[in-house]
Motif scaffolding. Structure first.
Motif, PDB file in Angstrom:
ATOM      1  N   MET A   1     103.572  61.817  39.909  1.00  0.00           N
ATOM      2  CA  MET A   1     103.776  61.862  41.355  1.00  0.00           C
ATOM      3  C   MET A   1     102.508  61.386  42.059  1.00  0.00           C
ATOM      4  O   MET A   1     101.406  61.842  41.767  1.00  0.00           O
ATOM      5  CB  MET A   1     104.097  63.303  41.790  1.00  0.00           C
ATOM      6  N   HIS A   2     102.645  60.441  42.992  1.00  0.00           N
ATOM      7  CA  HIS A   2     101.513  59.979  43.794  1.00  0.00           C
ATOM      8  C   HIS A   2     101.384  60.900  45.007  1.00  0.00           C
ATOM      9  O   HIS A   2     102.328  61.039  45.790  1.00  0.00           O
ATOM     10  CB  HIS A   2     101.723  58.543  44.236  1.00  0.00           C
ATOM     11  N   ILE A   3     100.227  61.534  45.164  1.00  0.00           N
ATOM     12  CA  ILE A   3     100.073  62.518  46.239  1.00  0.00           C
ATOM     13  C   ILE A   3      99.231  62.009  47.399  1.00  0.00           C
ATOM     14  O   ILE A   3      99.066  62.708  48.389  1.00  0.00           O
ATOM     15  CB  ILE A   3      99.509  63.844  45.700  1.00  0.00           C
ATOM     16  N   HIS A   4      98.699  60.797  47.293  1.00  0.00           N
ATOM     17  CA  HIS A   4      98.093  60.153  48.456  1.00  0.00           C
ATOM     18  C   HIS A   4      98.060  58.651  48.241  1.00  0.00           C
ATOM     19  O   HIS A   4      98.098  58.152  47.111  1.00  0.00           O
ATOM     20  CB  HIS A   4      96.687  60.697  48.763  1.00  0.00           C
ATOM     21  N   LYS A   5      97.993  57.931  49.366  1.00  0.00           N
ATOM     22  CA  LYS A   5      97.956  56.478  49.325  1.00  0.00           C
ATOM     23  C   LYS A   5      97.184  55.979  50.534  1.00  0.00           C
ATOM     24  O   LYS A   5      97.335  56.506  51.633  1.00  0.00           O
ATOM     25  CB  LYS A   5      99.380  55.903  49.331  1.00  0.00           C
ATOM     26  N   GLY A   6      96.346  54.981  50.330  1.00  0.00           N
ATOM     27  CA  GLY A   6      95.550  54.431  51.421  1.00  0.00           C
ATOM     28  C   GLY A   6      94.074  54.527  51.104  1.00  0.00           C
ATOM     29  O   GLY A   6      93.669  54.693  49.948  1.00  0.00           O
ATOM     30  N   SER A   7      93.241  54.422  52.121  1.00  0.00           N
ATOM     31  CA  SER A   7      91.784  54.461  51.937  1.00  0.00           C
ATOM     32  C   SER A   7      91.259  55.853  52.281  1.00  0.00           C
ATOM     33  O   SER A   7      91.452  56.340  53.395  1.00  0.00           O
ATOM     34  CB  SER A   7      91.108  53.400  52.810  1.00  0.00           C
ATOM     35  N   LEU A   8      90.604  56.495  51.315  1.00  0.00           N
ATOM     36  CA  LEU A   8      90.122  57.865  51.466  1.00  0.00           C
ATOM     37  C   LEU A   8      88.638  57.882  51.839  1.00  0.00           C
ATOM     38  O   LEU A   8      87.840  57.119  51.285  1.00  0.00           O
ATOM     39  CB  LEU A   8      90.324  58.641  50.166  1.00  0.00           C
ATOM     40  N   TYR A   9      88.294  58.782  52.744  1.00  0.00           N
ATOM     41  CA  TYR A   9      86.903  58.878  53.220  1.00  0.00           C
ATOM     42  C   TYR A   9      86.028  59.747  52.327  1.00  0.00           C
ATOM     43  O   TYR A   9      84.920  59.370  51.943  1.00  0.00           O
ATOM     44  CB  TYR A   9      86.887  59.423  54.645  1.00  0.00           C
ATOM     45  N   TRP A  10      86.497  60.944  51.970  1.00  0.00           N
ATOM     46  CA  TRP A  10      85.628  61.926  51.319  1.00  0.00           C
ATOM     47  C   TRP A  10      84.980  61.425  50.025  1.00  0.00           C
ATOM     48  O   TRP A  10      83.787  61.681  49.807  1.00  0.00           O
ATOM     49  CB  TRP A  10      86.388  63.222  51.052  1.00  0.00           C
ATOM     50  N   PRO A  11      85.685  60.719  49.140  1.00  0.00           N
ATOM     51  CA  PRO A  11      85.024  60.257  47.915  1.00  0.00           C
ATOM     52  C   PRO A  11      83.852  59.315  48.166  1.00  0.00           C
ATOM     53  O   PRO A  11      82.994  59.162  47.300  1.00  0.00           O
ATOM     54  CB  PRO A  11      86.156  59.545  47.152  1.00  0.00           C
ATOM     55  N   SER A  12      83.798  58.709  49.359  1.00  0.00           N
ATOM     56  CA  SER A  12      82.677  57.816  49.675  1.00  0.00           C
ATOM     57  C   SER A  12      81.397  58.582  50.020  1.00  0.00           C
ATOM     58  O   SER A  12      80.334  57.983  50.152  1.00  0.00           O
ATOM     59  CB  SER A  12      83.050  56.901  50.845  1.00  0.00           C
ATOM     60  N   THR A  13      81.513  59.920  50.146  1.00  0.00           N
ATOM     61  CA  THR A  13      80.364  60.712  50.580  1.00  0.00           C
ATOM     62  C   THR A  13      79.564  61.313  49.426  1.00  0.00           C
ATOM     63  O   THR A  13      78.574  62.001  49.653  1.00  0.00           O
ATOM     64  CB  THR A  13      80.817  61.868  51.498  1.00  0.00           C
ATOM     65  N   LEU A  14      79.998  61.065  48.177  1.00  0.00           N
ATOM     66  CA  LEU A  14      79.305  61.678  47.035  1.00  0.00           C
ATOM     67  C   LEU A  14      79.441  60.787  45.815  1.00  0.00           C
ATOM     68  O   LEU A  14      80.556  60.455  45.410  1.00  0.00           O
ATOM     69  CB  LEU A  14      79.887  63.069  46.742  1.00  0.00           C
ATOM     70  N   GLN A  15      78.308  60.407  45.248  1.00  0.00           N
ATOM     71  CA  GLN A  15      78.296  59.647  44.000  1.00  0.00           C
ATOM     72  C   GLN A  15      78.176  60.630  42.850  1.00  0.00           C
ATOM     73  O   GLN A  15      77.203  61.381  42.749  1.00  0.00           O
ATOM     74  CB  GLN A  15      77.115  58.669  43.970  1.00  0.00           C
ATOM     75  N   LEU A  16      79.170  60.619  41.955  1.00  0.00           N
ATOM     76  CA  LEU A  16      79.206  61.601  40.871  1.00  0.00           C
ATOM     77  C   LEU A  16      78.856  60.970  39.534  1.00  0.00           C
ATOM     78  O   LEU A  16      79.288  59.851  39.239  1.00  0.00           O
ATOM     79  CB  LEU A  16      80.602  62.219  40.750  1.00  0.00           C
ATOM     80  N   PRO A  17      78.086  61.679  38.711  1.00  0.00           N
ATOM     81  CA  PRO A  17      77.908  61.223  37.335  1.00  0.00           C
ATOM     82  C   PRO A  17      79.179  61.497  36.533  1.00  0.00           C
ATOM     83  O   PRO A  17      79.887  62.466  36.790  1.00  0.00           O
ATOM     84  CB  PRO A  17      76.743  62.083  36.819  1.00  0.00           C
ATOM     85  N   ASN A  18      79.500  60.634  35.590  1.00  0.00           N
ATOM     86  CA  ASN A  18      80.665  60.870  34.729  1.00  0.00           C
ATOM     87  C   ASN A  18      80.364  61.967  33.725  1.00  0.00           C
ATOM     88  O   ASN A  18      79.227  62.110  33.263  1.00  0.00           O
ATOM     89  CB  ASN A  18      81.049  59.586  33.988  1.00  0.00           C
ATOM     90  N   ARG A  19      81.398  62.760  33.391  1.00  0.00           N
ATOM     91  CA  ARG A  19      81.237  63.774  32.345  1.00  0.00           C
ATOM     92  C   ARG A  19      81.402  63.093  30.984  1.00  0.00           C
ATOM     93  O   ARG A  19      82.483  63.062  30.417  1.00  0.00           O
ATOM     94  CB  ARG A  19      82.267  64.885  32.513  1.00  0.00           C
ATOM     95  N   GLN A  20      80.314  62.512  30.497  1.00  0.00           N
ATOM     96  CA  GLN A  20      80.395  61.731  29.278  1.00  0.00           C
ATOM     97  C   GLN A  20      80.069  62.545  28.029  1.00  0.00           C
ATOM     98  O   GLN A  20      80.460  62.193  26.931  1.00  0.00           O
ATOM     99  CB  GLN A  20      79.447  60.523  29.366  1.00  0.00           C
ATOM    100  N   THR A  21      79.332  63.634  28.195  1.00  0.00           N
ATOM    101  CA  THR A  21      78.999  64.458  27.037  1.00  0.00           C
ATOM    102  C   THR A  21      80.217  65.279  26.648  1.00  0.00           C
ATOM    103  O   THR A  21      80.690  66.111  27.421  1.00  0.00           O
ATOM    104  CB  THR A  21      77.826  65.402  27.357  1.00  0.00           C
TER     105      THR A  21
END
Length: 411
Positions: A1-21
């Motif tokens: 199920m797709h629960i959002h579509k379009g351009s989102l603002y909040w993810p642009s406010t935080l650069q996250l490191p990937n959980r690679q370990t």
């Protein structure tokens, strides 16, 4: 199920490191939480502080579902007014529920103060205005109900509202003790704190089934099986992996986020919403943008075309400029998102009535983050054997005063 579509603002406010370990997954946990959004994060936050061994599973990356589309208005008031909820479930239960929401606001503030990532949590008043003259009597009745039971608020008549805010509407209730938050930073901050305290997060891992086995629960996942004493489903508006959701409607809403403004756009950057349904609502951000939402539609699926999102975004912009004629805004982000509403306007929190050790926190309604905090506290009590005097109000199979029938969210 797709629960959002379009351009989102909040993810642009935080650069996250990937959980690679890679984390070495245990065979057995005290609690497995299914869903890594707001409800899952706050529940994990509470349970690990109770000394429980907790793992969180999400089929995506955490905080990328409804959390990324959450507009971050935190209020103790609900989509259903207190005096109307009193008519529906009785004064005792309605007032107790509203007090749970007010307590959750304090709890959210305390959580925000403990995080390693600044969640941009700012205390705000809310301006709840009457959309037209026919709602003026309802607003006054609501104000009297709130004041009678000690909820922090004021009432502004048309002249006061116009003089203070420039909003030309019949009246407004001003509620105190509300707040705004960046939900994406908030949830990621909670999960960073959770991992720092020894909690385990497994992203891109889907929980497919849960069965009882030798006194434990056996969870089948897309990356293998494991066991838990208890499982909590915090899947938001997604389809439940186990059971069937009833007693709730899944709809969609539209949101725009503007380009930054040079100064705060209105009175004390208060959060604003209105009495008509569906309602227009708005708030500011730390970089002086405006987040505007509304135009709800009774469909859960995302619109097929981006042009529909753009059209509805322009309608939201027009509504705001009708309220504030001198406000010059430009749209920077626009999107559509799924949301859920329970049929009785109360979230579903508690143990499944037939399946022991299966718990749910489904914060359906416009007050979802507040419900998530409320639910995290209630579930922490239930799972550690403490009595919670208000849990019956939100339990899955409930019958309250003034209701002829109970309802169950899953079966």
């Amino acid at each position: 199920m797709h629960i959002h579509k379009g351009s989102l603002y909040w993810p642009s406010t935080l650069q996250l490191p990937n959980r690679q370990t890679p984390i070495e997954r245990k065979d057995t946990y005290d609690v497995v939480i299914v869903g890594g959004g707001m409800s899952g994060a706050l529940t994990a936050f509470e349970l690990i502080r109770q000394g429980l061994d907790v793992a969180v599973f999400d089929k995506r990356q955490v905080a990328t579902g409804s959390t990324s589309a959450n507009t971050g208005l935190l209020q103790y008031s609900n989509d259903i007014m207190l005096h109307e909820l009193i008519e529906q479930i009785g004064e005792k239960n309605a007032v107790a529920f509203y007090r749970l929401c007010l307590e959750a606001m304090t709890d959210l503030h305390e959580v925000a103060n403990q995080l390693p990532i600044d969640p941009e949590f700012i205390g705000r008043d809310s301006i709840y205005y009457a959309s037209d003259e026919k709602d003026e009597a309802r607003m006054l009745e609501e104000f009297k109900a709130l004041k009678k039971h000690g909820f922090p608020c004021d009432y502004w008549d048309k002249e006061t509202l116009m003089n203070k805010t420039g909003i030309d509407k019949p009246c407004a209730i001003i509620t105190h003790g509300d707040a705004e938050v960046n939900p994406y930073r908030f949830v990621n901050g909670i999960f960073q704190d959770f991992e720092n305290k020894g909690g385990h997060i497994f992203e891109y891992t889907e929980v497919q089934d849960v069965k009882e086995e030798n006194g434990l629960l056996r969870l089948k996942t897309s990356s293998g099986d494991l066991h838990a004493k208890d499982v909590i489903f915090t899947t938001g508006y997604e389809t439940l992996p186990v059971g069937e959701r009833i007693g709730a409607d899944i709809n969609r809403s539209y949101v725009i986020v503007t380009e930054p403004l040079e100064m705060p756009p209105w009175y004390e950057s208060a959060m604003i919403w209105e009495s008509k349904r569906p309602y227009l609502y708005m708030r500011t951000t730390v970089d002086q943008r405006i987040v505007i939402g509304g135009l709800d539609e009774s469909e859960g699926e995302m619109p097929l075309s981006e042009s529909r999102i753009e059209e509805r975004g322009e309608e939201l912009k027009k509504q705001v400029q009708q309220l504030f004629p001198d406000l010059d805004i430009k749209i920077a982000f626009s999107y559509c998102a799924t949301f859920g509403e329970s049929l009785d306007n109360i979230p579903f929190i508690g143990e499944h009535p037939q399946k022991k050790h299966h718990y749910y926190l489904l914060g359906y309604g416009g007050n979802g983050t507040v419900y998530s905090m409320m639910g995290a506290k209630i579930l922490a009590d239930l799972l550690t054997g403490k009595h919670n005097p208000s849990a019956y109000i939100v339990q899955l199979n409930r019958t309250l005063e003034s209701e002829s029938d109970g309802q169950t969210v899953v079966q």
